[in-house]
Design a protein around this motif. Sequence first.
Motif, short mmCIF file in Angstrom:
data_model
loop_
_atom_site.label_atom_id
_atom_site.label_comp_id
_atom_site.label_asym_id
_atom_site.label_seq_id
_atom_site.Cartn_x
_atom_site.Cartn_y
_atom_site.Cartn_z
N UNK A 113 0.83 -1.20 0.00
CA UNK A 113 0.00 0.00 0.00
C UNK A 113 0.87 1.25 0.00
N UNK A 114 1.93 1.23 0.82
CA UNK A 114 2.86 2.36 0.87
C UNK A 114 3.55 2.55 -0.47
N UNK A 210 4.90 1.37 14.08
CA UNK A 210 5.01 2.64 14.80
C UNK A 210 5.18 3.82 13.85
N UNK A 211 5.86 3.60 12.72
CA UNK A 211 6.16 4.68 11.78
C UNK A 211 5.08 4.88 10.73
N UNK A 212 4.01 4.09 10.78
CA UNK A 212 2.96 4.17 9.76
C UNK A 212 2.32 5.55 9.63
N UNK A 239 15.05 3.29 7.96
CA UNK A 239 13.64 3.70 7.93
C UNK A 239 13.48 4.93 7.05
N UNK A 240 12.74 4.81 5.95
CA UNK A 240 12.42 5.95 5.08
C UNK A 240 10.92 5.93 4.83
N UNK A 241 10.24 6.98 5.24
CA UNK A 241 8.79 7.06 5.10
C UNK A 241 8.44 7.97 3.93
N UNK A 251 16.63 13.71 7.00
CA UNK A 251 17.74 13.39 7.91
C UNK A 251 17.60 11.95 8.39
N UNK A 252 18.73 11.30 8.61
CA UNK A 252 18.71 9.89 9.02
C UNK A 252 18.15 9.69 10.41
#
Length: 443
Positions: A113-114, A210-212, A239-241, A251-252
């Motif tokens: 979906x993302x 958690x990052x959704x 983690x890249x959203x 930023x990382x």
Amino acid sequence: MKIYSIKELNSKVGVALRDSFEHTIIIKGEITKAKKYPNGNQYCTLSENSGLKQYTVDCTILSWESTAKIDITDYDNSEVLITGKVDFYEAAGRFQIKILEIDEYGEGALRKKIERLKKKLENEGLFDRKREIPNFPKIIGVITSQQGDVLHDVTTIIKKRYPIAEIYIYPSTVQGEFAARSIVQQIRFANKNNEVDVLLIVRGGGSFQDLMPFNDEILAREIYSSKIPTITGIGHQPDITISDYVSDFHAETPTHAATKATKDKNEILQRIAEIDRNLFSQIKFKFKGFQSFVKENTLKIHSYRPKKIISDMLNNYHNSLNKLGESIQNTLRRLKNENNTTCSQLNYVKTSMSQKIKNSSESYIGVYKQLLFAASKVYEIRKQELSNLTIQISNCNPKKILKKGYSIIKNKKGKIIKSKIEFGKVSVFSAEFHDGEIPVKKG
């Protein structure tokens, strides 16, 4: 004791199994060993780990039985929900599930979906715009949770690296169902106030779930619409959203975001000192150059005897002034003579033009009278012709002819009867006289 044949045994097991699972069922598991054959048949294994054991069941899609457009290899190694019928292949004594539908389940479904949303926003150009981050921001806005270490870490780095900047905190939920909405509200609030020069959206690391909130489409579009340059520091690498892709700088980590938004005061002071040294060296060099220039030109002035040069220049000025006065007087005399000559020529032209205008006026009056006479004559001729034509048209008027005793015979359709033969064919006709028309029926 009865001895069963394999066929009998498998048949009874098949009947018992189908009776136990009369309706379709839904099973959750991970698809492995997915295969698709040229004849259209598809097979896979659905597995589940429970403690130290792994449980599996065979699944199949038979091309002649299924109309669903499912490619089972697309779901290989994915957690899914399968809707199907329990079946028993008696020839091989194999228990299996006939697949009717497949739906992704869990993290795999979310990732797809993302990915779809990422592709959609990328095609719209939301990932292409990257604005410059201000080098020396006066006010830095931070959107994050007031709980946890992230806020403390970020503000500490900002104060340590760039203490002259103010920090505005926009408290927000950064995890859970309402996190995306909360962050959107704070972005809008920051833009409405229009006080901060750069906006940091940060939170610490966490699980995929958690990052959704940072993969929310509305949040992504709000970051893109923000008038304030935005830095995201969400989670930790890798983690890249979606929010990271849309922001002006990804930023990382949260601390990396704070570092990107600020200049190190030690580097700034070092740079100022370096500029000060360079400026002093340049001023000193320029000053020495001016000293040399003044000294050199002072010597030149003395060597050129300026008093004599100025005296010669005054003499030249007076001589030039006298010559200029004589030249002006000669020019005035010449212009006066030329003016007298021009006036005489203009008087002659004026007298000549007056005579020509008088002659042209007399000629015009004669022509006008001739045209007036010719037009009057033509008018009388045309008037007589019109009178003659009017008389001729009046003589041709059918009513006038009818007054002489004539009549017009017509059939019942109003068509004029012109011959004896035509008259013989009708039983009803009408006769038109000069004072009206009457119907007539033959006796």
